[in-house]
Write a protein that holds these residues in place. Structure first.
Motif, short mmCIF file in Angstrom:
data_model
loop_
_atom_site.label_atom_id
_atom_site.label_comp_id
_atom_site.label_asym_id
_atom_site.label_seq_id
_atom_site.Cartn_x
_atom_site.Cartn_y
_atom_site.Cartn_z
N GLU A 51 0.79 -0.97 0.13
CA GLU A 51 -0.46 0.00 0.07
C GLU A 51 1.25 1.67 0.18
OE1 GLU A 51 -4.39 -1.42 2.20
OE2 GLU A 51 -2.64 -0.77 3.56
N ARG A 52 1.86 1.14 1.22
CA ARG A 52 2.40 2.47 0.60
C ARG A 52 3.25 2.85 -0.15
NH1 ARG A 52 3.85 0.03 5.77
NH2 ARG A 52 5.75 -1.06 5.57
N HIS A 53 3.95 1.80 -1.14
CA HIS A 53 3.87 2.00 -2.47
C HIS A 53 3.55 2.39 -3.65
CE1 HIS A 53 8.36 0.35 -2.61
NE2 HIS A 53 8.05 -0.11 -1.87
N THR A 54 2.49 1.75 -3.45
CA THR A 54 0.48 2.38 -4.41
C THR A 54 0.61 3.86 -4.11
OG1 THR A 54 0.45 0.02 -4.67
CG2 THR A 54 -1.27 1.59 -4.71
N TRP A 55 0.85 3.98 -2.73
CA TRP A 55 -0.04 5.70 -2.80
C TRP A 55 1.44 6.48 -3.21
CZ3 TRP A 55 -0.92 3.78 3.10
CH2 TRP A 55 -2.33 3.28 3.60
N TRP B 132 -0.17 8.96 2.45
CA TRP B 132 -0.29 7.99 3.50
C TRP B 132 -1.57 7.94 4.45
CZ3 TRP B 132 5.01 5.46 4.44
CH2 TRP B 132 6.23 5.77 3.38
N ARG B 133 -1.33 9.00 5.87
CA ARG B 133 -1.48 9.45 6.29
C ARG B 133 -4.08 8.93 5.75
NH1 ARG B 133 -0.12 10.61 10.91
NH2 ARG B 133 1.95 12.05 10.92
N THR B 134 -4.45 9.29 4.64
CA THR B 134 -5.60 9.38 4.35
C THR B 134 -5.59 8.54 3.35
OG1 THR B 134 -5.25 11.11 2.50
CG2 THR B 134 -5.60 12.27 4.65
N ARG B 135 -5.06 7.66 3.35
CA ARG B 135 -5.08 5.89 2.39
C ARG B 135 -5.20 6.54 0.70
NH1 ARG B 135 -4.70 1.91 5.78
NH2 ARG B 135 -5.16 0.67 4.37
N GLY B 136 -4.50 7.55 0.50
CA GLY B 136 -4.61 7.53 -1.07
C GLY B 136 -5.74 8.89 -0.85
#
Length: 271
Positions: free
Chosen positions: A199-203, A230-234
């Protein structure tokens, strides 16, 4: 067909991973001819054993950059011939008027992935040499590989790799989002608790593309934008107010403006 693991010593050193837990009597340190710590942080080849497989799996299952520290090479011939070939990949040369060469961290699978999207078929054929399959995992643990096409009849570009100026720019663009991800974690290590590695890579990829599209060049703003994503999950990238917040922060040189917006936005999402 022989199977040999390739490890990136720099990533292992970054995470204080001790490779001596393996039987390293058959290990080959490809930078052992260089001074200082080069051997320890350079590429390391170790033939596949049960212990090496287990060691590689632990790296692959880590939720950080250790996942990019290993790949598996299926190759013809002896380990000596593999070592001779990989030693020719140490440098990436450019075809600029003032030609330069750079160390090529081909054992770091993030760089390997970027190479696979920039190199020509002839260059990839030369990159592989005696290797018939070069496999590694993506951030989401998807298995990726480079292979020699069956019945290949094209030309092969002998190593070392020579990139045109356009290829070098494309290669660096492919790598830059990784730099943004690492800079974000360096600025605030606790952010590693947000999401999975995939997820971190996608964001970060999405944040990097957004920054490029909006012409934002301030490094501190880049990190703050990525942190907000990251904090808002995208979700930040879809928020109507976010572009204006970033423009104001950039004009004032105040990344904290973005961080305050992100904290408030994240609180609303979790409420």
């Amino acid at each position: 067909m022989n199977r040999t693991y390739l490890f990136d010593g720099a990533i292992l050193a970054e995470h204080a991973v001790d490779i001596s837990v393996l039987d390293t009597s058959a290990a080959v340190y490809l930078y052992s001819d260089l001074d200082g710590d080069a051997a320890r942080v350079g590429p390391i080849l170790i033939p596949e054993t049960t212990e090496t497989l287990a060691f590689a799996n632990r790296l692959i299952n880590a939720e950080d950059s250790r996942r990019f520290a290993t790949s598996l090479l299926f190759h013809r011939g002896t380990q000596e011939s593999l070592v001779a070939h990989l030693s020719q990949l140490r440098y990436l040369a450019t075809s600029h008027e003032a030609a330069r060469r750079y160390f090529l961290r081909f054992a770091d699978t993030r760089a390997l992935y970027a190479l696979s999207h920039v190199a020509t078929p002839a260059q990839l054929h030369g990159l592989l040499g005696p290797v018939s399959r070069w496999t590694w995992v993506a951030p989401d643990k998807t298995f990726l590989e480079l292979t020699v096409p069956l019945g290949w009849a094209g030309e092969s570009s002998a190593p070392p790799l020579h990139f045109s100026p356009e290829q070098l720019r494309a290669f660096l663009r492919q790598c830059r989002y990784h730099e943004l991800l690492q800079a974000t974690l360096t600025a605030n290590p606790s952010l590693s608790n947000l999401g999975s590695l995939a997820e971190r890579h996608t964001w970060t990829q999405r944040a990097h593309q957004w920054l490029h599209q909006h012409g934002i060049n301030h490094g501190g703003i880049h990190v703050a934008v990525n942190e907000a994503v990251w904090r808002t999950r995208g979700g930040a990238l879809a928020a109507e107010t976010f572009p204006e917040v970033v423009r104001r922060a950039a004009s004032e040189g105040q990344p904290q403006v973005i961080r305050e917006w992100a904290t408030a936005a994240a609180s609303k999402r979790s409420a």
